[in-house]
Design a protein around this motif. Structure first.
Motif, PDB file in Angstrom:
ATOM      1  N   SER A   1       0.636  -1.424  -0.368  1.00 23.06           N
ATOM      2  CA  SER A   1       0.167  -0.035  -0.103  1.00 23.06           C
ATOM      3  C   SER A   1       0.905   1.035  -0.343  1.00 23.06           C
ATOM      4  O   SER A   1       0.322   2.502  -0.240  1.00 23.06           O
ATOM      5  N   ARG A   2       2.262   1.834   0.873  1.00 22.53           N
ATOM      6  CA  ARG A   2       3.024   2.499   0.906  1.00 22.53           C
ATOM      7  C   ARG A   2       3.018   3.180  -0.513  1.00 22.53           C
ATOM      8  O   ARG A   2       3.716   3.862  -1.221  1.00 22.53           O
ATOM      9  N   GLU A   3       3.621   1.590  -2.032  1.00 20.92           N
ATOM     10  CA  GLU A   3       3.775   2.136  -3.336  1.00 20.92           C
ATOM     11  C   GLU A   3       2.498   2.704  -3.379  1.00 20.92           C
ATOM     12  O   GLU A   3       2.402   3.479  -4.823  1.00 20.92           O
ATOM     13  N   LEU A   4       1.742   3.289  -3.021  1.00 24.83           N
ATOM     14  CA  LEU A   4       0.300   2.980  -3.814  1.00 24.83           C
ATOM     15  C   LEU A   4      -0.757   4.410  -3.107  1.00 24.83           C
ATOM     16  O   LEU A   4      -1.863   4.353  -3.425  1.00 24.83           O
ATOM     17  N   THR A   5      -0.019   4.907  -2.894  1.00 24.43           N
ATOM     18  CA  THR A   5      -0.273   6.307  -2.080  1.00 24.43           C
ATOM     19  C   THR A   5      -1.890   6.545  -3.110  1.00 24.43           C
ATOM     20  O   THR A   5      -3.238   7.303  -1.775  1.00 24.43           O
ATOM     21  N   GLU A   6      -0.595   7.487  -3.772  1.00 26.69           N
ATOM     22  CA  GLU A   6      -1.354   8.171  -4.750  1.00 26.69           C
ATOM     23  C   GLU A   6      -2.997   7.624  -6.145  1.00 26.69           C
ATOM     24  O   GLU A   6      -3.378   8.422  -6.874  1.00 26.69           O
ATOM     25  N   PHE A   7      -2.480   6.539  -6.152  1.00 25.47           N
ATOM     26  CA  PHE A   7      -2.928   5.164  -6.822  1.00 25.47           C
ATOM     27  C   PHE A   7      -5.056   5.439  -6.652  1.00 25.47           C
ATOM     28  O   PHE A   7      -5.493   5.606  -5.972  1.00 25.47           O
ATOM     29  N   LYS A   8      -5.642   5.592  -7.408  1.00 23.21           N
ATOM     30  CA  LYS A   8      -6.838   5.735  -7.953  1.00 23.21           C
ATOM     31  C   LYS A   8      -7.295   5.064  -9.196  1.00 23.21           C
ATOM     32  O   LYS A   8      -7.217   5.077 -10.805  1.00 23.21           O
ATOM     33  N   PHE A   9      -8.144   3.931  -8.956  1.00 23.00           N
ATOM     34  CA  PHE A   9      -8.761   3.263 -10.621  1.00 23.00           C
ATOM     35  C   PHE A   9      -9.258   4.231 -10.819  1.00 23.00           C
ATOM     36  O   PHE A   9     -10.566   4.654 -10.415  1.00 23.00           O
ATOM     37  N   ALA A  10      -9.041   4.026 -12.258  1.00 19.23           N
ATOM     38  CA  ALA A  10     -10.624   4.455 -13.142  1.00 19.23           C
ATOM     39  C   ALA A  10     -11.336   3.698 -13.071  1.00 19.23           C
ATOM     40  O   ALA A  10     -11.740   2.440 -13.110  1.00 19.23           O
ATOM     41  N   ASP A  11     -12.748   4.709 -13.484  1.00 23.50           N
ATOM     42  CA  ASP A  11     -13.771   3.868 -13.976  1.00 23.50           C
ATOM     43  C   ASP A  11     -14.532   3.353 -14.966  1.00 23.50           C
ATOM     44  O   ASP A  11     -13.667   3.365 -15.886  1.00 23.50           O
ATOM     45  N   PHE A  12     -15.104   2.460 -14.697  1.00 30.70           N
ATOM     46  CA  PHE A  12     -15.449   1.678 -16.401  1.00 30.70           C
ATOM     47  C   PHE A  12     -16.749   2.230 -17.241  1.00 30.70           C
ATOM     48  O   PHE A  12     -16.717   2.424 -18.223  1.00 30.70           O
ATOM     49  N   SER A  13     -17.629   2.278 -16.287  1.00 26.61           N
ATOM     50  CA  SER A  13     -18.863   2.218 -15.959  1.00 26.61           C
ATOM     51  C   SER A  13     -18.916   3.671 -16.436  1.00 26.61           C
ATOM     52  O   SER A  13     -20.761   3.281 -17.488  1.00 26.61           O
ATOM     53  N   ASN A  14     -18.023   4.613 -16.943  1.00 28.32           N
ATOM     54  CA  ASN A  14     -18.633   5.267 -17.785  1.00 28.32           C
ATOM     55  C   ASN A  14     -18.190   5.665 -18.729  1.00 28.32           C
ATOM     56  O   ASN A  14     -17.424   6.942 -19.622  1.00 28.32           O
ATOM     57  N   LYS A  15     -17.693   4.720 -19.516  1.00 28.81           N
ATOM     58  CA  LYS A  15     -16.404   4.718 -20.350  1.00 28.81           C
ATOM     59  C   LYS A  15     -17.714   4.256 -22.014  1.00 28.81           C
ATOM     60  O   LYS A  15     -18.882   4.190 -21.421  1.00 28.81           O
ATOM     61  N   SER A  16     -16.913   4.534 -23.102  1.00 28.22           N
ATOM     62  CA  SER A  16     -17.907   4.319 -24.275  1.00 28.22           C
ATOM     63  C   SER A  16     -16.684   3.316 -25.334  1.00 28.22           C
ATOM     64  O   SER A  16     -15.375   3.192 -25.054  1.00 28.22           O
ATOM     65  N   PHE A  17     -18.036   1.954 -24.835  1.00 29.64           N
ATOM     66  CA  PHE A  17     -17.150   0.751 -26.017  1.00 29.64           C
ATOM     67  C   PHE A  17     -17.795   1.363 -27.595  1.00 29.64           C
ATOM     68  O   PHE A  17     -18.689   0.844 -28.034  1.00 29.64           O
ATOM     69  N   GLY A  18     -16.725   0.913 -28.389  1.00 28.20           N
ATOM     70  CA  GLY A  18     -16.920   0.554 -29.724  1.00 28.20           C
ATOM     71  C   GLY A  18     -16.255  -0.857 -30.424  1.00 28.20           C
ATOM     72  O   GLY A  18     -15.836  -1.347 -29.967  1.00 28.20           O
TER      73      GLY A  18
END
Length: 309
Positions: free
Chosen positions: A124-141
């Motif tokens: 966790s100390r290496e990921l203190t600023e990491f945030k998952f990208a959202d998926f459900s708000n994407k556009s899918f082609g």
């Protein structure tokens, strides 16, 4: 009374697990040649074919061949005109891979967008600023609205993504039923965060994704190809990755002379997206039934026959 026939099998997965074809082996002589066509093709009455090219010269050599069962969905590697000229029935295995491939597309989309490889086993100390990208708000082609493309569209729409469709023919009734938008290839590329290709390889689609198409894609987008390597110009893909314009790529293929796996934002598998436990069981059953029925006297056209022999 069943007259035994000699059957050639080339798909590597069937050659590795020979028990799969035991129902045929009980009545016929089966010979295995993984990913290779032997020179003595005239010895065989039936062929279970993988990705090897079977052209007019092959048909001339296989003068006793009566049926080819393509162990997969696509059949661009078989010369269908030559098959008809030599009175050889050609069938394939459509629809069976639909669930497996669509699940692969979903799984790899989430893996890449969420950067799950990036956070796997890291403290966790290496990921203190990491945030998952959202998926459900994407556009899918989705490029190609066949069985697999339609399933992918349904899946992504159910997760809340905006789905855009490109298909060479009009699919308005299907799109209206799904509640998705059919538009041009350029608009699908321009407005999609994720683009997944589901097309058959032929003269019209070969090299479909080239320099111009990758430039049209939204900056940082994810590109997925589970259909055929030949749909993509690997040189154009390399430029799109090296320039940073393309955010990532999922490929169920490797390319000769192009080490796609060397790119950190790539996910590469050896054409196994259709190889689930269930789809393999169903595909083998279809192959066995097709060859058994044909040699038991079933007359063409057979189920899933793709040529008029």
């Amino acid at each position: 009374m069943i007259v035994p026939k000699r059957i050639l099998v080339t798909p590597a997965s069937l050659c590795a697990d020979r028990d799969l074809l035991s129902p045929l082996a009980a009545f016929h002589s089966i010979e295995y040649s993984a990913q290779h066509l032997p020179s003595d093709l005239d010895r065989y009455s039936a062929l279970i074919l993988g990705n090897e090219t079977f052209d007019r010269e092959s048909f001339r050599a296989a003068r006793n061949l009566r049926i080819i069962v393509r162990y997969g969905v696509t059949f661009h590697n078989v010369d269908l005109r030559a098959a008809a000229d030599h009175n050889v029935v050609v069938t394939h295995c459509p629809q069976i891979a639909t669930t497996s491939v669509s699940e692969y597309v979903l799984a790899t989309s989430l893996l890449m967008i969420k950067q799950l490889n990036h956070v796997n086993k890291r403290p966790s100390r290496e990921l203190t600023e990491f945030k998952f990208a959202d998926f459900s708000n994407k556009s899918f082609g989705v490029i190609g609205l066949g069985n697999i493309g339609e399933r992918v569209a349904r899946t992504m729409q159910a997760l809340g993504l905006r789905v855009l469709i490109y298909n060479r023919s009009d699919k308005s009734p299907t799109c209206d039923k799904l509640g998705v938008t059919q538009t041009t290839l350029e608009r699908v590329l321009q407005y999609s965060d994720i683009v997944s290709v589901h097309l058959t390889l032929n003269d019209e689609t070969r090299g479909l994704m080239g320099h111009g198409q990758f430039k049209h894609m939204r900056a940082g987008a994810l590109f997925i190809n589970t259909s055929q390597a030949g749909l993509v110009d690997p040189a154009a893909l390399a430029v799109a990755l090296e320039s940073g314009h393309l955010g990532g790529v999922v490929s169920d293929f490797t390319y000769p002379g192009f080490d796609l796996a060397a790119y950190p934002n790539s996910f590469v598998t050896p054409h196994i997206s259709s190889r689930s436990i269930l789809s393999t069981t169903q595909k083998v059953a279809l192959v066995v039934d097709t060859i058994r029925d044909y040699f038991n006297g079933s007359k063409p056209p057979l189920p899933n026959q793709i040529n008029p022999a």
